[in-house]
Design a protein around this motif. Structure first.
Motif, mmCIF file in Angstrom:
data_model
loop_
_atom_site.group_PDB
_atom_site.id
_atom_site.type_symbol
_atom_site.label_atom_id
_atom_site.label_comp_id
_atom_site.label_asym_id
_atom_site.label_seq_id
_atom_site.Cartn_x
_atom_site.Cartn_y
_atom_site.Cartn_z
ATOM 1 N N LEU A 1 17.113 80.175 17.645
ATOM 2 C CA LEU A 1 15.668 79.957 17.803
ATOM 3 C C LEU A 1 14.943 81.278 18.036
ATOM 4 C CD1 LEU A 1 15.586 76.707 19.974
ATOM 5 C CD2 LEU A 1 14.951 76.942 17.566
ATOM 6 N N LYS A 2 15.581 82.160 18.787
ATOM 7 C CA LYS A 2 14.978 83.478 19.028
ATOM 8 C C LYS A 2 14.832 84.248 17.719
ATOM 9 C CE LYS A 2 15.743 87.831 21.415
ATOM 10 N NZ LYS A 2 16.718 88.660 22.096
ATOM 11 N N VAL A 3 15.887 84.227 16.901
ATOM 12 C CA VAL A 3 15.839 84.910 15.603
ATOM 13 C C VAL A 3 14.741 84.296 14.731
ATOM 14 C CG1 VAL A 3 17.114 85.300 13.456
ATOM 15 C CG2 VAL A 3 18.222 85.695 15.667
ATOM 16 N N GLN A 4 14.663 82.952 14.703
ATOM 17 C CA GLN A 4 13.620 82.280 13.916
ATOM 18 C C GLN A 4 12.237 82.644 14.436
ATOM 19 O OE1 GLN A 4 14.497 78.097 14.050
ATOM 20 N NE2 GLN A 4 16.114 78.223 12.505
ATOM 21 N N TYR A 5 12.086 82.680 15.748
ATOM 22 C CA TYR A 5 10.798 83.041 16.347
ATOM 23 C C TYR A 5 10.403 84.466 15.966
ATOM 24 C CZ TYR A 5 7.457 84.494 19.894
ATOM 25 O OH TYR A 5 6.370 85.007 20.523
ATOM 26 N N GLU A 6 11.375 85.382 16.047
ATOM 27 C CA GLU A 6 11.077 86.772 15.683
ATOM 28 C C GLU A 6 10.705 86.884 14.211
ATOM 29 O OE1 GLU A 6 14.586 88.831 16.956
ATOM 30 O OE2 GLU A 6 13.899 88.964 19.041
ATOM 31 N N LYS A 7 11.400 86.127 13.347
ATOM 32 C CA LYS A 7 11.045 86.128 11.922
ATOM 33 C C LYS A 7 9.638 85.567 11.718
ATOM 34 C CE LYS A 7 15.677 85.733 9.911
ATOM 35 N NZ LYS A 7 16.593 84.862 9.158
ATOM 36 N N SER A 8 9.347 84.461 12.405
ATOM 37 C CA SER A 8 8.015 83.845 12.289
ATOM 38 C C SER A 8 6.939 84.800 12.776
ATOM 39 C CB SER A 8 7.947 82.546 13.086
ATOM 40 O OG SER A 8 8.826 81.595 12.568
ATOM 41 N N LEU A 9 7.208 85.483 13.870
ATOM 42 C CA LEU A 9 6.260 86.443 14.416
ATOM 43 C C LEU A 9 6.037 87.595 13.442
ATOM 44 C CD1 LEU A 9 4.541 87.188 16.866
ATOM 45 C CD2 LEU A 9 6.530 88.373 17.808
#
Length: 166
Positions: free
Chosen positions: A58-66
């Motif tokens: 989720l952290k990786v996805q959040y960073e990608k989304s950001l």
């Protein structure tokens, strides 16, 4: 000594019975509880590991989304700058075209007024010349009166030119 032998045997039998009773009623349940606790801890450790992995995903996805949101916002900003630049250029071009039209119309108006003034001056000069010629023909003129009429004509023609130039 035999009494010692039987006491020893009974003591050993008592110990074996005590051991079997303790194993059945004390050590067995305690070991069972410990095994259950060990299994529960292993299960919770596995669940914690799975939760940690999900959190990292989720952290990786959040960073990608950001990162994508930042890129998109910079793209939107760049598009807005481009649109504003094009709008500014269009407004300036339209203003320049409008100014050129106004200047051209003013020049045409000035030329027209100048032509009208010249035609008016020509007509007035022609009328003055006709009047002078008429006076010359009507009057019996002598050379003095001709000079005087000529001077009057020039004075009136000069006055007409002075008023047109203003």
């Amino acid at each position: 000594m035999m009494s010692l032998g039987w006491n020893l045997v009974w003591t050993i039998i008592n110990l074996i019975v005590l051991y079997l009773l303790m194993k059945k009623f004390l050590i067995g349940p305690v070991l069972g509880i410990m095994e259950k606790r060990k299994a529960c801890i292993a299960k919770e450790m596995e669940e914690a590991r799975v939760s940690r992995e999900k959190a990292e995903e989720l952290k990786v996805q959040y960073e990608k989304s950001l990162a994508m949101a930042k890129e998109e916002s910079s793209q939107i900003l760049e598009n807005a700058k481009t649109d504003a630049r094009q709008a500014r250029e269009s407004i300036v071009k339209n203003a320049n075209d409008e100014a050129a039209k106004i200047i051209e119309a003013a020049q045409n108006t000035a030329r027209q007024e100048q032509e009208n003034a010249m035609q008016g001056a020509k007509k007035e000069i022609a009328q003055l010349a006709m009047q002078a010629a008429k006076k010359l023909l009507l009057e019996k003129s002598n050379e003095n009166s001709n000079d005087m009429l000529y001077d009057k004509f020039l004075a009136k023609a000069g006055d007409a030119d002075d008023t047109d130039s203003y």
